[in-house]
Design an enzyme around this catalytic site. Structure first.
Site, PDB file in Angstrom:
ATOM      1  N   HIS A 140     -17.614  24.114 -18.975  1.00 53.02           N
ATOM      2  CA  HIS A 140     -16.499  24.035 -19.913  1.00 53.02           C
ATOM      3  C   HIS A 140     -17.004  23.417 -21.221  1.00 53.02           C
ATOM      4  CE1 HIS A 140     -14.050  25.117 -16.626  1.00 53.02           C
ATOM      5  NE2 HIS A 140     -13.429  23.982 -16.381  1.00 53.02           N
ATOM      6  N   CYS A 174     -11.550  18.921 -13.907  1.00 51.09           N
ATOM      7  CA  CYS A 174     -12.882  19.111 -14.518  1.00 51.09           C
ATOM      8  C   CYS A 174     -12.890  18.853 -16.032  1.00 51.09           C
ATOM      9  CB  CYS A 174     -13.397  20.517 -14.219  1.00 51.09           C
ATOM     10  SG  CYS A 174     -12.127  21.790 -14.274  1.00 51.09           S
TER      11      CYS A 174
HETATM   12  N1  LIG Z   1     -13.778  25.218  -9.810  1.00 56.59           N
HETATM   13  C1  LIG Z   1     -13.795  24.102 -10.523  1.00 56.59           C
HETATM   14  O1  LIG Z   1     -14.440  23.992 -11.583  1.00 56.59           O
HETATM   15  C2  LIG Z   1     -13.021  22.904 -10.045  1.00 56.59           C
HETATM   16  C3  LIG Z   1     -13.201  21.697 -10.715  1.00 56.59           C
HETATM   17  C4  LIG Z   1     -12.479  20.575 -10.303  1.00 56.59           C
HETATM   18  C5  LIG Z   1     -11.581  20.701  -9.248  1.00 56.59           C
HETATM   19  N2  LIG Z   1     -11.431  21.905  -8.624  1.00 56.59           N
HETATM   20  C6  LIG Z   1     -10.475  21.975  -7.507  1.00 56.59           C
HETATM   21  O2  LIG Z   1     -11.227  22.124  -6.309  1.00 56.59           O
HETATM   22  C7  LIG Z   1     -10.470  22.909  -5.367  1.00 56.59           C
HETATM   23  C8  LIG Z   1     -11.332  24.086  -4.921  1.00 56.59           C
HETATM   24  O3  LIG Z   1     -11.706  24.837  -6.053  1.00 56.59           O
HETATM   25  P1  LIG Z   1     -12.775  26.032  -5.984  1.00 56.59           P
HETATM   26  O4  LIG Z   1     -13.028  26.393  -7.396  1.00 56.59           O
HETATM   27  O5  LIG Z   1     -13.924  25.688  -5.102  1.00 56.59           O
HETATM   28  O6  LIG Z   1     -11.889  27.196  -5.291  1.00 56.59           O
HETATM   29  P2  LIG Z   1     -12.361  28.428  -4.370  1.00 56.59           P
HETATM   30  O7  LIG Z   1     -13.682  28.921  -4.781  1.00 56.59           O
HETATM   31  O8  LIG Z   1     -11.206  29.356  -4.375  1.00 56.59           O
HETATM   32  O9  LIG Z   1     -12.494  27.757  -2.912  1.00 56.59           O
HETATM   33  C9  LIG Z   1     -11.349  27.306  -2.197  1.00 56.59           C
HETATM   34  C10 LIG Z   1     -11.776  26.784  -0.845  1.00 56.59           C
HETATM   35  O10 LIG Z   1     -10.614  26.296  -0.164  1.00 56.59           O
HETATM   36  C11 LIG Z   1     -10.581  26.883   1.124  1.00 56.59           C
HETATM   37  N3  LIG Z   1      -9.216  27.076   1.616  1.00 56.59           N
HETATM   38  C12 LIG Z   1      -8.233  27.809   1.039  1.00 56.59           C
HETATM   39  N4  LIG Z   1      -7.131  27.782   1.814  1.00 56.59           N
HETATM   40  C13 LIG Z   1      -7.441  27.042   2.905  1.00 56.59           C
HETATM   41  C14 LIG Z   1      -6.731  26.664   4.078  1.00 56.59           C
HETATM   42  N5  LIG Z   1      -5.452  27.073   4.303  1.00 56.59           N
HETATM   43  N6  LIG Z   1      -7.356  25.886   5.007  1.00 56.59           N
HETATM   44  C15 LIG Z   1      -8.628  25.493   4.807  1.00 56.59           C
HETATM   45  N7  LIG Z   1      -9.376  25.823   3.717  1.00 56.59           N
HETATM   46  C16 LIG Z   1      -8.771  26.589   2.780  1.00 56.59           C
HETATM   47  C17 LIG Z   1     -11.236  28.238   0.944  1.00 56.59           C
HETATM   48  O11 LIG Z   1     -11.623  28.721   2.204  1.00 56.59           O
HETATM   49  P3  LIG Z   1     -11.585  30.325   2.526  1.00 56.59           P
HETATM   50  O12 LIG Z   1     -12.755  30.903   1.795  1.00 56.59           O
HETATM   51  O13 LIG Z   1     -11.735  30.351   4.000  1.00 56.59           O
HETATM   52  O14 LIG Z   1     -10.273  30.822   2.013  1.00 56.59           O
HETATM   53  C18 LIG Z   1     -12.407  27.848   0.039  1.00 56.59           C
HETATM   54  O15 LIG Z   1     -13.442  27.307   0.818  1.00 56.59           O
HETATM   55  C19 LIG Z   1      -9.183  23.299  -6.090  1.00 56.59           C
HETATM   56  O16 LIG Z   1      -8.164  22.376  -5.760  1.00 56.59           O
HETATM   57  C20 LIG Z   1      -9.554  23.168  -7.556  1.00 56.59           C
HETATM   58  O17 LIG Z   1      -8.444  22.920  -8.369  1.00 56.59           O
HETATM   59  C21 LIG Z   1     -12.132  22.996  -8.988  1.00 56.59           C
END
Ligand SMILES: NC(=O)c1ccc[n+]([C@@H]2O[C@H](COP(=O)([O-])OP(=O)(O)OC[C@H]3O[C@@H](n4cnc5c(N)ncnc54)[C@H](OP(=O)(O)O)[C@@H]3O)[C@@H](O)[C@H]2O)c1
Length: 340
Positions: free
Chosen positions: A241, A127
């Protein structure tokens, strides 16, 4: 019309991706929501229809054209190749594949041409990197960026749902003058704090988050000679950010020229009237798709160095919007007959 799967549908980015598919009127013929077993019993709504969030499985990817994935890196490393082997193109938000040489790393305002050589997985950058390269691209085209010194002020939603929850619970405890729960997502309490620590520390003293900004910038801009010197800081802000950026260019570029370039750049909004207290703000950028740029100044001692302030919603342009834009670009690559 496309069959779409949103993987990580219960997460912070997954939720935004579902909303953006609606808002941008993406040609969704069918959609499914996938996450872990922890999400059993949860549901998500698309265009008024509520559907269960299903556990991820090989069978779930059969017949799917486009996967928008936002899970932890290890989960993506396991499942994205499986989805691709089932015939889908995966747009992956995690860091799992970003630096693989056979995986394009794409910001549509910067390198949309790289989408064409995908082999089933396209990586969405970090991001902090996305908003920075969108702002740097017009300067690079005009005057060649040589070196960037960046300090980030990253919101808690950059750490997902648990990051948002941690700031909320600590804020609530502070208001009630109660004991705050022990931090679990961040190394220290985030309420009332700035934490110069995002992702793991490396032996060099930089963090992995900081080195993502170094390596990803070069790959996206297609210029391995760009020098990036980052410091990444978590701040108690829910969304968006902010970044303080110092950029050195090969040819000197004036404040007026930079402002003119940003005024016509795709995906950039210039807000630069400091005398009227108008400059980019995290709270204003939240829920919006652009990268906001302002506070543009010349380095007092170097005529080829500019400083500016850059803000964007990390869950939108920093993740979900960029991913959906990539999916839109994919559609444009299809022969006209296949799109009808
Ligand atoms: N947040 C940001 O600003 C941002 C920006 C760019 C990239 N990212 C990247 O995007 C990804 C997700 O980020 P997020 O912020 O959305 O995180 P989050 O809110 O923690 O969501 C994570 C998601 O992944 C799922 N998940 C976790 N373990 C899993 C498994 N074993 N099998 C299937 N699904 C699983 C979770 O499902 P459950 O709820 O069922 O656990 C949830 O839906 C990360 O790699 C992060 O680095 C995030």
């Amino acid at each position: 019309m496309k069959s779409v799967a949103v993987v990580g549908a219960s997460g912070a980015v997954g939720d935004r991706m579902i909303r953006l598919l609606e808002q941008r009127d993406f040609p969704v013929g069918s959609i499914k929501f996938l996450a872990s077993e922890r999400s059993a019993g949860k549901s998500a709504t698309f265009r008024g229809e509520t559907m269960p969030i299903e556990p991820i499985s090989r069978d779930a990817f059969r017949g799917v054209d486009i996967v928008l994935s936002s899970t932890p890196g290890a989960v993506s490393r396991q499942w994205s190749p499986i989805a691709a082997s089932c015939g889908a193109v995966v747009v992956d938000n995690s860091s799992a594949f970003r630096m693989e040489s056979d995986v394009p790393l794409v910001v549509p305002e910067v390198n949309p041409h790289d989408i064409a050589w995908n082999k089933g997985i396209i990586a969405n950058p970090n991001c902090s990197t996305i908003q920075m390269v969108v702002a740097l691209k017009p300067l690079h085209d005009a005057a060649r960026v040589r070196r960037v010194v960046v300090s980030t002020y990253q919101s808690v939603s950059g750490a997902g749902m648990k990051g948002i929850f941690e700031l909320e619970t600590q804020t609530e405890a502070a208001v009630k003058q109660a004991a705050a729960p022990t931090p679990s997502k961040f190394a220290h309490p985030i309420f009332g704090n700035c934490i110069p620590h995002i992702d793991e520390f490396l032996p060099t003293g930089y963090t992995k988050e900081e080195m993502k900004m170094v390596h990803e910038t070069r790959k996206i801009m297609g210029d391995a000679s760009i020098e990036v010197c980052p410091t990444c800081v978590r701040v108690p802000v829910p969304f968006s950010h902010s970044e303080s950026i110092l950029v050195e260019t090969e040819r000197p570029i004036s404040v007026a020229e930079a402002q003119a370039l940003w005024s016509k750049a795709s995906g950039v909004t210039l807000i630069d009237e400091p005398a009227r207290c108008r400059y980019p703000l995290a709270a204003d950028a939240a829920g919006r798709d652009d990268v906001f740029v302002g506070r543009v100044r010349q380095d007092p001692s170097r005529d080829n160095v500019l400083l500016f302030w850059c803000v964007s919603d990390n869950l939108r342009k920093g993740a979900a919007t960029n991913a959906v834009q990539i999916a839109e670009e994919l559609l444009k690559l299809e022969p006209a007959g296949a799109r009808a």
